[in-house]
Design an enzyme around this catalytic site. Structure first.
Site, mmCIF file in Angstrom:
data_model
loop_
_atom_site.group_PDB
_atom_site.id
_atom_site.type_symbol
_atom_site.label_atom_id
_atom_site.label_comp_id
_atom_site.label_asym_id
_atom_site.label_seq_id
_atom_site.Cartn_x
_atom_site.Cartn_y
_atom_site.Cartn_z
ATOM 1 N N ARG A 366 0.871 -1.191 0.000
ATOM 2 C CA ARG A 366 0.000 0.000 0.000
ATOM 3 C C ARG A 366 0.902 1.233 0.000
ATOM 4 N NH1 ARG A 366 -4.334 -1.978 3.321
ATOM 5 N NH2 ARG A 366 -4.770 -4.092 2.557
ATOM 6 N N ASP A 386 -2.672 -14.406 6.167
ATOM 7 C CA ASP A 386 -3.985 -14.375 5.542
ATOM 8 C C ASP A 386 -4.548 -15.777 5.345
ATOM 9 O OD1 ASP A 386 -5.961 -12.739 4.646
ATOM 10 O OD2 ASP A 386 -4.815 -11.885 2.992
ATOM 11 N N LYS A 472 -16.989 -7.189 9.987
ATOM 12 C CA LYS A 472 -15.877 -7.955 10.537
ATOM 13 C C LYS A 472 -15.884 -7.926 12.055
ATOM 14 C CE LYS A 472 -12.863 -3.952 9.761
ATOM 15 N NZ LYS A 472 -11.489 -3.500 9.567
ATOM 16 N N HIS A 518 -12.754 -14.090 5.512
ATOM 17 C CA HIS A 518 -11.366 -13.619 5.526
ATOM 18 C C HIS A 518 -10.898 -13.638 6.985
ATOM 19 C CE1 HIS A 518 -12.019 -11.250 1.616
ATOM 20 N NE2 HIS A 518 -13.242 -11.546 2.013
#
Length: 649
Positions: A366, A386, A472, A518
């Site tokens: 990023r 991840d 989330k 996720h």
């Protein structure tokens, strides 16, 4: 008359037009003396705000987060007043409260400010605070506001005004200072008793590197001097624990201007530390049925257009990678999930294959602005632990609960005992921030709420904190200094499976859309290591320490025996080394303490003759002489205890 409902559920009747402070006075004068602001129907207002209809009211004091925030907002105004007195003609930008204290961005013009000047500004703030000047709110016409700041020649306030509509503009005045502000503020400056201006930094106007760089001055205030003293002591401890300082001292990581800002370089000891953390989680993931995958560091632009990341993260991405083919365009990947979707899609899937769990320690990129980079906690390249779970609608809640178990296992094994699970939901007033249907969002949010409840988690709800593709569960962890960090996260996603047209064949022989979960228990390796370093002050648990022992020969003639013991322990998977420098043992012990080595093994004539080692444990002292085989057993048992204490079911 109107009815006012208080937090305890009781209801009181007051004349219409009464203020929140009137309510406080009716309860007790002691309470009224401590009221900083009021929360009326969920919105924080001045304590002088008039009540004209039935409402819910919470009187905010220093013990409330919103109370502290209001006082720090007012303190920013007080600092701005003092700055204008000390440095006439400066231009003021913005001055908000932050998690701990406040800051004000100012254009000092020809003035230069030093740490010594901060003491002068501090003293002026104390003088102004003692005047107990009230904070007076005034609604003002846009034309009048523009005229005021035009006369002051303040381009920053004029730019802010240009974005406001008439009828929404308010000024606040205390003493001789007036500022554009929507509030709220404390009743008067007298509540501010203890003041400390902490630091000076640079900040681009509105966070844009193309704009002028302003001077940002940070400060903090308290209602009691004793609280300021305690805070400053904690601040010193935080400096001692700063992961950037410890990372250098422990030889874990470094940065290079030639490599680039925000791109960490892991040194051998740091790489080994990361590997131990990765292996720890990989073992738990294998036990929980995850399959390891590997994906490239780049992806075609169309991949991220499909996922929605290009639209949402495009501005924060590195520039596109061009190839000799003019029709090709690649990006450094900002997320691993689009790649994992394509792995799932690579072959036909059946309901018998689900849940399918793909895991990867995947590095993503990023383009964070240079002013926001900070050690390992804010970088441009980071590795996420991840994983993506593809499952049926019926499997979502159980899978989510299984992931909660992994996150709890990680946090408790690494001694993060204090944490809150934040249920991060979408902002229903700003639907443009998100992708997907209301129906899918409702199902995803409900699954998270139910799973958290069934795991008996201590939860809070935060609206507007969801990812753009789904809600989330974020684990907000308190470190040893009481600071809060967002580490692990779990997300439910109905949207990417739709965007990538993911399918599986159900028991009915029809095609169905999977749901995607996720998850990242660490969050990112960089941020997690930084927080862990500061939490334990570099004193890692024994199983994670770079060197678990160091052997200290009392003179050179015992080096050979020391090497023999070291070889035995290293062959037994216990990490360590020999300090064979020609130094006194006292110095070697001090150096080992500074290096935070858990065990020091001192060897001399007695130890050589008896095949033993004199064991000294860091922070505990001498444990006596042990045969080195027994020391090996002691260490292995301690490691087993640490790793099995919170073992994953």
């Amino acid at each position: 008359m109107i009815n006012v409902t208080l937090p305890d559920g009781s209801m009181r009747e007051y004349p219409k037009g009464s203020t929140a402070m009137d309510v406080a006075l009716s309860i007790s004068e002691g309470l009224a003396r401590n009221v900083l602001a009021a929360k009326i129907n969920g919105e924080v207002k001045d304590a002088s705000f008039s009540l004209h209809s039935n409402c819910e009211l919470q009187l905010l004091t220093w013990t409330d987060v919103e109370g502290k925030s209001t006082m720090w907002h007012s303190s920013a105004h007080l600092m701005a007043e003092a700055l204008e007195f000390v440095f006439p003609g400066i231009k003021l930008a913005i001055g908000p409260p932050i998690t701990n204290g406040f800051y004000y961005d100012v254009d000092l013009g020809e003035h230069a400010i030093t740490e010594k000047d901060l003491e002068i500004v501090e003293e002026k703030m104390r003088e102004l605070a003692k005047a107990k000047n009230p904070f007076i709110r005034k609604e003002i016409a846009k034309e009048e506001a523009i005229a005021y700041f035009t006369e002051k020649n303040d381009p920053y306030k004029l730019e802010l005004l240009s974005e406001l509509t008439d009828g929404t503009i308010t000024f606040y005045t205390q003493g001789n200072f007036t500022d554009l502000c929507r509030g709220p503020h404390i009743p008067d400056t007298g509540f501010i008793k203890a003041i400390k201006l902490l630091s000076i930094a640079g900040a681009y106007w509105r966070g844009d590197e193309k704009n002028k760089q302003l001077t940002r001055i940070y400060g903090i205030t308290f209602p009691k001097q004793s609280e300021l003293v305690a805070y400053l002591e904690k601040l010193e401890e935080a400096k001692r624990r700063d992961h950037r300082k410890l990372g250098k001292e422990l030889d874990l990581f470094t940065f290079s201007a030639k490599v680039g800002q925000g791109l960490p370089l892991w040194l051998p000891k740091g790489a080994a530390l990361r590997e131990r953390l990765e292996n720890f989680l990989k073992k738990a993931q294998r036990k929980a049925g995850y399959q390891q995958v590997i994906t490239p560091h780049i992806g075609n632009k169309e991949l991220y257009v499909c996922s929605g990341h290009y639209e949402k993260y495009g501005a924060d991405s590195f520039q596109p990678i061009k190839t000799p083919d003019p029709n090709e365009e690649f990006y450094l990947k900002p997320m691993n999930c689009p790649h994992h979707c394509e792995i799932f899609k690579a072959r036909p899937r059946s309901y018998k294959d689900l849940p399918t769990r793909f895991a990867e320690f995947g590095t993503v990129y990023r383009y964070e602005q240079s002013g926001e980079l900070h050690g390992l906690t804010r970088v441009r390249s980071f590795t996420q632990d991840d994983a993506h779970i593809f499952c049926t609608q019926e499997q979502v809640k159980d899978e989510f609960k299984n992931v909660i178990d992994i996150v709890l296992y990680v946090l408790k094994t690494l001694d993060f005992q204090n944490f809150t699970a934040q249920i991060s939901l979408r902002d229903k007033e700003k639907s443009e921030k998100y992708i997907g249907s209301d129906e899918n969002w409702a199902k995803a949010e409900q699954a998270i709420i139910e799973a958290a409840a069934e795991k008996n988690l201590d939860t809070v709800v935060a609206y507007g904190e969801a990812a753009f593709y789904g809600p989330k569960l974020d684990f907000m962890v308190q470190d040893a200094l009481g600071r809060e960090w967002q580490l692990g996260t779990i997300q439910v996603d109905y949207n990417l499976p739709e965007r990538f047209e993911l399918e599986y064949v159900g028991a009915d022989n029809q095609k169905h859309r999977p749901v995607m979960i996720h998850r990242a228990p660490f969050g990112s390796m960089e941020r997690f290591v930084a927080v862990l370093l500061e939490h334990c002050a570099g004193d890692f648990p024994l199983w994670l320490a770079s060197d678990q022992f160091i052997i200290l020969p009392v003179s050179e003639k015992y080096n050979e025996y020391a090497e023999k013991v070291s070889e035995f322990l290293n062959n037994s998977d216990i990490r360590g080394l020999v300090d064979d420098r020609n130094e006194k043992v006292g110095k070697k012990i001090r150096d080992a303490e500074l290096a935070k080595v858990p065990f020091m093994l001192i060897v001399g004539e007695e130890e050589l003759v008896s095949n033993t080692v004199s064991v000294r444990q860091r922070a505990k002292g001498d444990l006596g002489k042990l045969p080195y085989e027994e020391f090996m057993v002691l260490v292995q048992k301690e490691i087993d205890i640490q790793l099995s204490m919170n073992s994953l079911k």
